[in-house]
Design a protein around this motif. Structure first.
Motif, short mmCIF file in Angstrom:
data_model
loop_
_atom_site.label_atom_id
_atom_site.label_comp_id
_atom_site.label_asym_id
_atom_site.label_seq_id
_atom_site.Cartn_x
_atom_site.Cartn_y
_atom_site.Cartn_z
N MET A 136 0.85 -1.19 0.00
CA MET A 136 0.00 0.00 0.00
C MET A 136 0.88 1.24 0.00
N GLN A 137 0.65 2.12 -0.96
CA GLN A 137 1.52 3.29 -1.12
C GLN A 137 1.34 4.26 0.05
N PRO A 138 2.43 4.67 0.70
CA PRO A 138 2.31 5.58 1.85
C PRO A 138 1.51 6.84 1.54
N GLY A 139 1.68 7.38 0.35
CA GLY A 139 0.93 8.59 0.00
C GLY A 139 -0.58 8.36 0.00
N LEU A 140 -1.02 7.17 -0.39
CA LEU A 140 -2.44 6.83 -0.36
C LEU A 140 -2.93 6.78 1.07
N ILE A 141 -2.17 6.12 1.95
CA ILE A 141 -2.55 6.07 3.37
C ILE A 141 -2.64 7.48 3.92
N TRP A 142 -1.62 8.30 3.63
CA TRP A 142 -1.61 9.67 4.15
C TRP A 142 -2.83 10.45 3.66
N SER B 257 2.61 15.01 12.16
CA SER B 257 4.01 14.58 12.15
C SER B 257 4.52 14.29 10.74
N ILE B 258 3.60 14.06 9.81
CA ILE B 258 3.99 13.81 8.42
C ILE B 258 3.20 14.78 7.54
N LYS B 259 3.89 15.61 6.81
CA LYS B 259 3.26 16.58 5.92
C LYS B 259 3.15 15.99 4.51
N PRO B 260 2.30 16.57 3.65
CA PRO B 260 2.18 16.02 2.30
C PRO B 260 3.48 16.06 1.51
N ASP B 261 4.37 16.97 1.87
CA ASP B 261 5.67 17.02 1.21
C ASP B 261 6.77 16.40 2.08
N GLY B 262 6.37 15.66 3.13
CA GLY B 262 7.34 15.04 4.02
C GLY B 262 7.25 13.53 4.06
N ILE B 263 6.49 12.95 3.14
CA ILE B 263 6.30 11.49 3.13
C ILE B 263 7.60 10.78 2.78
N ASN B 264 8.33 11.31 1.80
CA ASN B 264 9.61 10.70 1.44
C ASN B 264 10.62 10.82 2.58
N GLN B 265 10.55 11.93 3.32
CA GLN B 265 11.47 12.12 4.45
C GLN B 265 11.16 11.12 5.55
N HIS B 266 9.88 10.82 5.76
CA HIS B 266 9.51 9.81 6.77
C HIS B 266 10.10 8.46 6.40
N LEU B 267 10.02 8.11 5.13
CA LEU B 267 10.59 6.84 4.66
C LEU B 267 12.11 6.85 4.82
N LYS B 268 12.72 7.98 4.54
CA LYS B 268 14.18 8.09 4.69
C LYS B 268 14.59 7.97 6.16
N ASN B 269 13.83 8.63 7.04
CA ASN B 269 14.13 8.54 8.48
C ASN B 269 14.00 7.11 8.98
N TRP B 270 12.98 6.42 8.49
CA TRP B 270 12.78 5.01 8.86
C TRP B 270 13.99 4.18 8.40
N TRP C 223 -4.57 23.78 -5.17
CA TRP C 223 -4.04 22.49 -5.61
C TRP C 223 -2.62 22.27 -5.07
N LYS C 224 -2.39 21.09 -4.49
CA LYS C 224 -1.06 20.73 -4.00
C LYS C 224 -0.78 19.26 -4.30
N ALA C 225 0.50 18.94 -4.40
CA ALA C 225 0.90 17.54 -4.63
C ALA C 225 1.10 16.82 -3.30
N ILE C 226 0.87 15.51 -3.33
CA ILE C 226 1.14 14.64 -2.19
C ILE C 226 2.25 13.68 -2.61
N GLU C 227 3.35 13.72 -1.88
CA GLU C 227 4.49 12.85 -2.20
C GLU C 227 4.10 11.38 -2.07
N GLY C 228 4.77 10.56 -2.88
CA GLY C 228 4.59 9.12 -2.75
C GLY C 228 3.17 8.67 -2.98
N PHE C 229 2.47 9.30 -3.91
CA PHE C 229 1.05 9.00 -4.14
C PHE C 229 0.80 8.95 -5.64
N GLY C 230 0.25 7.83 -6.09
CA GLY C 230 -0.08 7.67 -7.49
C GLY C 230 1.09 7.13 -8.28
N TYR C 231 0.84 6.78 -9.53
CA TYR C 231 1.91 6.29 -10.38
C TYR C 231 2.88 7.40 -10.72
#
Length: 819
Positions: free
Chosen positions: A421-427, A468-481, A682-690
């Motif tokens: 499940m893509q993290p951006g979708l969960i977010w 704790s996770i912003k729409p432009d911070g999803i990749n950073q969460h994965l990096k921190n993990w 309109w804003k983008a959500i990281e790690g979401f969609g193809y």
């Protein structure tokens, strides 16, 4: 520079005589070095769960530094320097001045005062969460046991905090997991490997699960309930283990009043599970459980209403109206039983009603649910929430909640094997729910827990702190993990690998690559990818595997087993199931016999590689600790079988695009202009969609637009004229009124309004969730070369745009490429 040198010298002197120092808005507290280790002080009457968590922290410190802190029980602060841990109401903290802890739910603060570190909670769980927050900040993974993220030795261990420390409390009150579809992983592992004495998921297994939940700052369990597993309350020690770890008990949408109907309702002696004809026996069945819970003083959240014995419709009802009316009567009776059993006002007893599947239909037809009951909405089993609280429902005393899936058994196809499940979708979906008031209770279906480790932690991090996770911070969460689980040196590359793993699965999950379905089960067939798309997809997965192989050399020995289960197994298994099916397809399409045989052999090799990876996971990884946990064929569906290459397969001849005809791919985030309405933008959500950056309207609070509508505009250059098709791929989200609409306009003259929502289990919905896209197509005629525009207008929030493409007529593809 001289001043800096002088300051450094002073800092060194300060460090040698004290535990704490401050630099650049950060506080640092020395836990241990080769000469000393901080003492931990706790109240002499500390709760046993706090004592356990303190000992866990002390043991971890010893593993890392070879020095174990002394744990001293005290009645009051004696002025000794050290770490003070406990609840705010304990005498040790009578002079502690951190505000707003008393009476709060699961709140904690971590800060320093002079030479002491204070970890203080508002209650027992809050204190434990503070201890494990400290552990995580020291580099200790919540997955230390469950994914073998072993501690790495260090000579010096320092806790870094922001100046002033931290204070945290949960965004969502009840946060937990549903153990489900455990037949192929968790149950056989517990029965045959970990808990042979019970031969089931018993107290020894639940103890490890509850410890994990506390490390993830969760507090609620919906126990496993399939036929393969004995009911939670039937196994001695289970409920006592929940009490020991202060975990709240709950049950799923099909198990009202803490009853596991699959194992506990005996039709032979109790009769039909039919409230129309057998209410007396059913009421007694429920009351017996309430008495047991009351007598054991267990904490619980009670699921109300009634469905069938398992995940099925209520027995005895002839139609929706009859079922709705009976459920209303049942809820009244259940609440009477709760109030009389626990001798409390009914509004003080946590209750939840879950409008899942046919119950949502009952609710939409006017099912009356008392105001103090939490309404827990659900996703469509594939990550897209069917309904969220509207303005009226947001005012309910009981609030709203979400039951979400990271794993699922059912139509159109299970995804029980790998967690993708893509993290951006969960977010996106959970943040949308939270923004619309659904913050009382979040439960996530995690299947067997493994291999959903990262997605589960991501979900729980949002539940604990939605900001704790912003729409432009999803990749950073994965990096921190990745940095915490492996090391800083590989964190960026590992996060890129996992991000691409999730992205490729967004187009087609590994479990869906056979193009087969279930309920009813159909056989595999070649994919809808074109030949070139199949080759490109194989190449992308090969790049991932090469990167995993390269990174493997940089993983510390202590983390090799964690690396295999968290990265190697999911990434390579996904790659090889794609090999299995896509090379099979290429062999069928090839006219050259030698090439055909080569592709067939590569397909076979894909299957064998999955066999070998799974064998290693179960037998060798972590010295066999996880034997029987990983099945490469849950439910033994056709997608997992070795392909029978001798069987004749009719393959449709696919027309490859004429290279002289242009196809144009556009990612939704690359708009040339955007138009907001009111305060929506309109804003983008990281790690979401193809596209890995799908766009939607922010804020996420639900709103509709009538006259003026938000829009995005895209510009592209065409070198040819002729008949074309504009394709727009939306993420297949849902609206409460099923009325998401988008108007697509080409060059200000050709336009069409499309309805985007699909309905439960119809053919369009099945296609949408299997490809994670709701696709609309606008035929157009390009009469002039040069610049052209595509404008997309929407009528509501919650609509998510992923990609666009412009194809010559008749040359649409399965994939819109992404670079």
């Amino acid at each position: 520079m001289k001043n800096k040198i002088q300051y450094s010298s002073l800092l060194i002197l300060f460090f040698t005589s004290h535990f704490f120092w401050s630099q650049e808005n950060k506080s640092s507290f020395l836990i241990a070095d080769k000469n000393k280790v901080s003492t931990i002080y706790i109240d002499q009457n500390a709760d046993q769960l706090v004592v356990w968590a303190v000992n866990e922290l002390a043991n971890d410190i010893q593993e890392i530094t070879a020095q174990k802190p002394a744990i001293v029980k005290t009645q009051k602060s004696k002025g000794e320097n050290g770490i003070y841990i406990g609840q705010i109401n304990e005498s040790v903290f009578k002079n502690y001045t951190k505000p707003n802890l008393k009476g709060a739910w699961e709140k904690f603060s971590i800060d320093q005062d002079k030479n002491n570190l204070y970890i203080v909670g508002s209650d027992v769980r809050g204190t434990v969460y503070g201890i494990f927050e400290t552990a995580e900040r020291l580099g200790i993974s919540p997955w230390k046991w469950w994914a073998d993220v072993n501690n790495i030795k260090k000579e010096t261990l320092v806790l870094n905090l922001p100046t002033g420390g931290i204070t945290e409390s949960p965004s969502v009150q009840f946060r937990g997991i549903f153990l489900n579809d455990e037949d192929w992983g968790l149950q056989p592992w517990a029965a045959k490997t970990f808990e042979k004495e019970t031969k089931d998921i018993g107290p020894k297994t639940y103890e490890k699960i509850f410890q994990l939940l506390l490390r993830l700052k969760a507090n609620t369990i919906w126990p496993a309930m399939h036929e393969s597993t004995k009911a939670f309350f039937k196994i001695e020690g289970n409920k006592e283990m929940a009490q020991k770890y202060h975990i709240l008990l709950g049950t799923s949408h099909a198990e009202p009043m803490l009853r596991n109907n699959v194992d506990e309702w005996k039709k032979e002696t109790m009769g039909a599970f039919n409230y129309f004809t057998n209410s007396e026996n059913i009421n007694k069945y429920w009351q017996d459980r309430l008495n047991e819970v009351r007598d054991s003083k267990a904490e619980a959240v009670f699921t109300l209403g009634m469905r069938g014995v398992h995940d099925s419709q209520m027995e005895g009802a002839k139609n929706v109206e009859e079922a709705k009316n009976m459920v209303e009567k049942i809820i009244i009776k259940q609440r009477e039983m709760l109030a009389s059993t626990f001798k409390k006002p009914i509004t003080s007893i946590p209750q939840v009603m879950i409008p899942y599947k046919e119950v949502l239909e009952q609710y939409n037809k006017g099912l009356k649910v008392p105001e103090d009951i939490t309404l827990m909405w659900t996703d469509d089993n594939y990550g897209y929430i069917r309904r969220i609280s509207n303005e009226k429902e947001q005012k309910r005393i009981g609030g709203g909640g979400i039951y979400y899936h990271l794993s699922y058994w059912g139509r159109p196809h299970d995804y029980l094997w790998l967690s993708s499940m893509q993290p951006g979708l969960i977010w996106s979906e959970m943040s949308k729910a939270y923004a619309n008031g659904d913050k009382k209770m979040w439960i996530v279906n995690v299947g067997d827990i493994k291999p959903a480790e990262y997605d589960l932690e991501f979900f729980m991090d949002l539940a604990w702190d939605i900001n704790s996770i912003k729409p432009d911070g999803i990749n950073q969460h994965l990096k921190n993990w990745a940095a915490r689980e492996f090391n800083d040196a590989v964190a960026n590359d590992v996060s890129n690998v996992m991000s691409e793993y999730y992205r490729l699965a967004m187009l087609r999950k590994p479990e869906f690559m056979g193009w087969s379905q279930t309920e009813p089960t159909t056989q595999i067939k070649p994919s809808e990818f074109t030949t070139q798309e199949a080759k490109r997809r194989i190449e992308l997965y090969d790049q991932l595997m090469n990167e995993v192989n390269r990174l493997s050399q940089s993983i510390p020995n202590e983390r090799k087993d964690a690396w295999f289960q968290l990265v190697v197994y999911p990434v390579k298994s996904a790659a090889y199931i794609n090999h299995k099916f896509l090379y099979w397809q290429l062999s069928l399409e090839s006219k050259d016999q030698a090439e055909k045989e080569k592709f067939e052999n590569l397909s076979k090799e894909g299957y064998h590689q999955i066999e070998e990876l799974t064998r290693y996971y179960n037998n060798e990884m972590s010295n066999g600790k996880w034997a029987n946990m990983m099945s490469m064929a849950p439910r033994k569906l056709p997608v997992f079988d070795a392909i029978k290459y001798d069987n004749p397969v009719k393959i449709e001849e696919k027309k490859e695009a004429n290279p002289t005809n242009e196809s144009i791919a556009i990612q939704a985030k690359d708009f040339s202009a955007s138009q907001g309405v009111k305060n929506y933008q309109w804003k983008a959500i990281e790690g979401f969609g193809y596209s890995n950056a799908a766009i939607t309207l922010f804020p996420l609070k639900t709103s509709s637009f009538e006259s003026e509508k938000p829009s995005v505009t895209y510009t592209f250059e065409s070198n040819n004229t002729g008949e074309y098709e504009i394709e727009v791929r939306f993420i297949p989200t849902h609206a409460n009124d099923s009325n998401h609409q988008a108007t697509v306009t080409f060059d200000s003259n050709t336009n069409k309004t499309f309805k985007l929502n699909s309905y439960d289990r119809d053919a369009t919905w099945k296609a949408n969730v299997l490809r994670n896209a709701a696709i609309v197509t606008l035929p157009v005629k390009i009469e002039n070369t040069g610049k052209h525009t595509i404008k997309i207008e929407v009528n509501q929030t919650g609509i998510v745009i992923d990609q666009l493409a412009v194809y010559p007529k008749g040359q649409k593809k399965y994939e819109i490429p992404f670079k």
